[in-house]
Enzyme design. Structure first.
Site, PDB file in Angstrom:
ATOM      1  CD  GLU A   1      -1.848  -2.276   1.664  1.00  0.00           C
ATOM      2  OE1 GLU A   1      -0.671  -2.555   1.971  1.00  0.00           O
ATOM      3  OE2 GLU A   1      -2.802  -3.061   1.827  1.00  0.00           O
TER       4      GLU A   1
ATOM      5  CG  PHE B   1     -10.621  -9.436  11.004  1.00  0.00           C
ATOM      6  CD1 PHE B   1      -9.374  -9.894  11.415  1.00  0.00           C
ATOM      7  CD2 PHE B   1     -10.915  -9.457   9.648  1.00  0.00           C
ATOM      8  CE1 PHE B   1      -8.447 -10.353  10.481  1.00  0.00           C
ATOM      9  CE2 PHE B   1      -9.999  -9.917   8.722  1.00  0.00           C
ATOM     10  CZ  PHE B   1      -8.751 -10.374   9.145  1.00  0.00           C
ATOM     11  CD  GLN B   2      -8.144  -7.054   7.200  1.00  0.00           C
ATOM     12  OE1 GLN B   2      -8.969  -6.611   6.417  1.00  0.00           O
ATOM     13  NE2 GLN B   2      -7.023  -7.628   6.795  1.00  0.00           N
TER      14      GLN B   2
ATOM     15  CE  LYS C   1     -17.997  -5.985   3.660  1.00  0.00           C
ATOM     16  NZ  LYS C   1     -17.729  -5.936   2.274  1.00  0.00           N
TER      17      LYS C   1
ATOM     18  CG  MET D   1      22.997  11.293   3.439  1.00  0.00           C
ATOM     19  SD  MET D   1      24.223  12.395   2.734  1.00  0.00           S
ATOM     20  CE  MET D   1      23.326  13.227   1.476  1.00  0.00           C
TER      21      MET D   1
END
Lengths: 79, 563
Positions: free
Chosen positions: B48, B110-111, B160, B473
């Site tokens: 993502e 959940f999630q 949802k 760096m």
């Protein structure tokens, strides 16, 4: 002489946390806070915040708060 | 109409071409709508974070809005780095994140994660939609907020059940969005007059511009202003390309790794005309020693940037384009005249030091040489996306950009792993242009899985990996500040990149001879018309980025070469 931030904002969930988040993000500690809806308009809330003394932060934090989308008015009141 | 259909139809109405994302339980309704309605191309990423970076690269290169779609919980948390990157550089993107059913919010479902809470410090604004009927309004507002004033990312969290609910209302396109705007533009005539007087009087002026010029599309007017004023100009890292790097008045980049002439001119100036910059700490060094004799005229759209770090003497809050136009107008009306010959002589003497020279080597490939070679072949007319590290600074210093929006990099946050996905986003926006991703061995491994995305959608870019098998760096800082004690900056088990890329189905070439470099880059650029090419170039690991400002001192204290 106390300096108090007077803020008007939309009375919705999560709006106050945006304001308070700004203080914590920049490391300022709040002395006192009071929030309640306006008497004549329940859609708008009034928040009063008293800060500890920090060097020249007043204008900075005022600008930052005013930038938030849900905030309608910010001013610094002296008591 | 289904909530998810409203979302997709709105995006189509807004002429969104691509949506970058990764499916998951709570956004499956939107995915179903995308499949059913069509007309909008979804790019499936492998992580993502890359979806946000792609939308970001797309937005940076086109100036339009980028849209990303992630699922709830882990999908949303994975996107945080990408959102923070866009926020720091003020890039307009919309992140649609799924959320569990509204009735389950707060139940540790959940999630589930509090996306609004997690993303609060790194978004311009965020919304949680509670009813299906609010979708229109919220999306309209979000698009407006993302692209008005100082741009920024907007997160829309949609439960949802909101997506799967039907509402009887027909879809309609709202024209008005009742949003309070903090528009306190103070483009007053007196201030413009004041600025004119200051410019007229100044003996050692300098113009300092940044990303604001690019996001307000005002580089055309900046050129006019330069012609009228004949002032030297320096740009921040984000402002590269706002003026051609080969313009005779351009002193290059300023700041920690800026050129000698730019930093010296800043330090010795008496007027700094700063447009669309925020005086970031990497460009000011120590604030208390910053440009002691300068008066600062600051022009910015964001009121909070004014006098944030450095106090400005005159400020204007407003769109850079507007203000520059007004300044040009007053210069014409009042017949501006100012002779700064002596100042230019001084600047030429600083230029003669040539702070960008480096020790040439006959065998080893120097990273600077690679960038110079790329410039020779592309003549500054290609899109360059870079990751973060030494290669980023080398590109900024040695590649002269011709136009705005060609330089795609993570300036504010410095996100390693930004380059590859952003370059893919740019290539999707401009399929016929050359897009080059310049990266390092550390950065490329942060999002290397996107090579698979490039294969799936056949996105042919050129990746140049300046491979020195160390974290360049970090090592440079350890060399300078920690007496060369290399703690964890060495990668002992680098993959064979060319083989790795081949396994993803692209072309991988390893380069370790200086003689071959020019021809191989040329060949690779030809090949990238159809296929992704990965050049793994073995560069000299001992190279540092110079000039480098000494920490805690003024703008004029720089190390110019390795001691």
């Amino acid at each position: 002489m106390k300096k108090i931030l007077y803020i008007l904002l939309e009375n919705k969930s999560g709006v106050l946390s945006r304001v308070i988040g700004l203080f914590s993000q920049r490391g300022y500690n709040i002395k006192k806070i009071k929030a309640k809806p306006l008497k004549n308009n329940k859609k708008i809330s009034k928040v009063l915040i008293e800060l500890y003394k920090y060097k020249n932060i007043n204008n900075k934090i005022k600008k930052q708060i005013f930038k938030l989308i849900n905030v309608l008015k910010v001013k610094i009141v002296k008591k | 109409m289904l909530g998810a259909d409203i979302v997709v139809k709105f995006l189509i109405k807004q002429k969104i071409k691509y949506i970058f994302g990764y499916p998951g339980g709570s956004v499956l309704d939107i995915y179903d709508s995308i499949k059913r309605i069509g007309k909008i191309k979804h790019i499936l990423v492998r992580h993502e974070q890359a979806a946000i970076h792609m939308a970001d690269g797309y937005a940076r290169s086109t100036g339009k809005i980028g849209v990303a779609l992630v699922t709830s919980g882990p999908g949303a948390t994975n996107s945080i780095t990408g959102i923070a990157t866009a926020y720091m550089d003020s890039i307009p993107i919309i992140i649609i994140s799924g959320q569990v059913d509204y009735s389950l919010i707060g139940n540790d479902a959940f999630q589930e994660c509090d996306m609004i809470g997690i993303s609060r410090p790194i978004v311009k604004h965020s919304f949680l939609i509670k009813n299906t009927s609010e979708i229109y309004k919220t999306f309209k507002k979000s698009f407006y907020i993302a692209t008005s004033g100082r741009h920024g990312p907007v997160v829309i969290d949609i439960p949802k059940n909101v997506l799967s609910n039907n509402i009887k209302k027909k879809y309609f396109f709202i024209k008005k969005n009742n949003i309070k705007l903090n528009k306190k533009e103070t483009v007053k005539k007196e201030k413009i007059k004041k600025i004119f007087k200051k410019l007229q009087k100044s003996k050692k002026p300098i113009i300092y511009v940044g990303g604001g010029i690019i996001s307000s599309e005002s580089s055309k007017y900046l050129l006019l202003l330069l012609k009228k004023l004949n002032f030297p100009i320096t740009t921040s890292l984000m402002g590269l390309g706002s003026i051609s790097g080969r313009h005779e008045q351009c002193l290059g980049m300023l700041g920690m790794h800026g050129t000698y002439e730019a930093n010296m001119a800043m330090h010795n100036s008496d007027i700094i005309l700063a447009i669309g910059v925020r005086f970031d700490d990497r460009t000011t060094n120590n604030i208390s020693k910053y440009c002691p004799n300068s008066e600062i005229i600051h022009i910015d759209i964001d009121p909070t940037s004014i006098s944030k770090t450095v106090k400005s003497n005159i400020y204007i809050i407003g769109d850079a384009k507007n203000v520059i136009k007004k300044i040009i107008k007053i210069l014409e009306i009042k017949k501006y005249k100012n002779n700064i010959k002596k100042w230019w002589e001084k600047i030429q003497s600083w230029r003669k030091i040539n702070s960008l020279k480096y020790k040439k080597s006959s065998r080893k490939i120097k990273p600077q040489y690679v960038i110079e070679t790329v410039w020779k072949i592309t003549k500054g007319n290609s899109y360059i996306a870079s990751d973060v590290g030494q290669h980023q600074m080398f590109t900024a210093l040695y590649y002269s950009f011709e136009k705005p929006r060609q330089w795609i990099n993570s300036g504010g946050l410095g996100t390693m792993g930004f380059g590859l996905p952003a370059a893919l986003g740019v290539k999707l926006a401009f399929p016929k242009k050359n897009v080059i991703c310049i990266t390092g061995d550390g950065s490329i491994q942060m999002n290397i899985q996107e090579l698979s995305t490039a294969k799936q959608y056949k996105i042919p870019i050129l990746i140049i990996n300046l491979n020195n098998s160390v974290l360049g760096m970090v090592r440079q800082w350890q060399d300078i500040n920690y007496s060369s004690r290399y703690s964890q900056s060495y990668m002992k088990s680098l993959p064979n990149f060319s083989k790795l890329v081949k396994s993803y189905g692209h072309i991988g070439i390893r380069v370790h001879k200086k003689k071959e470099l020019y021809n191989i880059i040329k060949y690779a650029l030809k090949k990238t018309k159809k296929e992704l090419v990965f050049l793994d170039i073995e560069v000299d690991a001992s190279e540092h980025v110079y000039p480098m400002q000494i920490k805690g001192l003024g703008m004029n204290n720089m190390i110019l070469k390795k001691c």
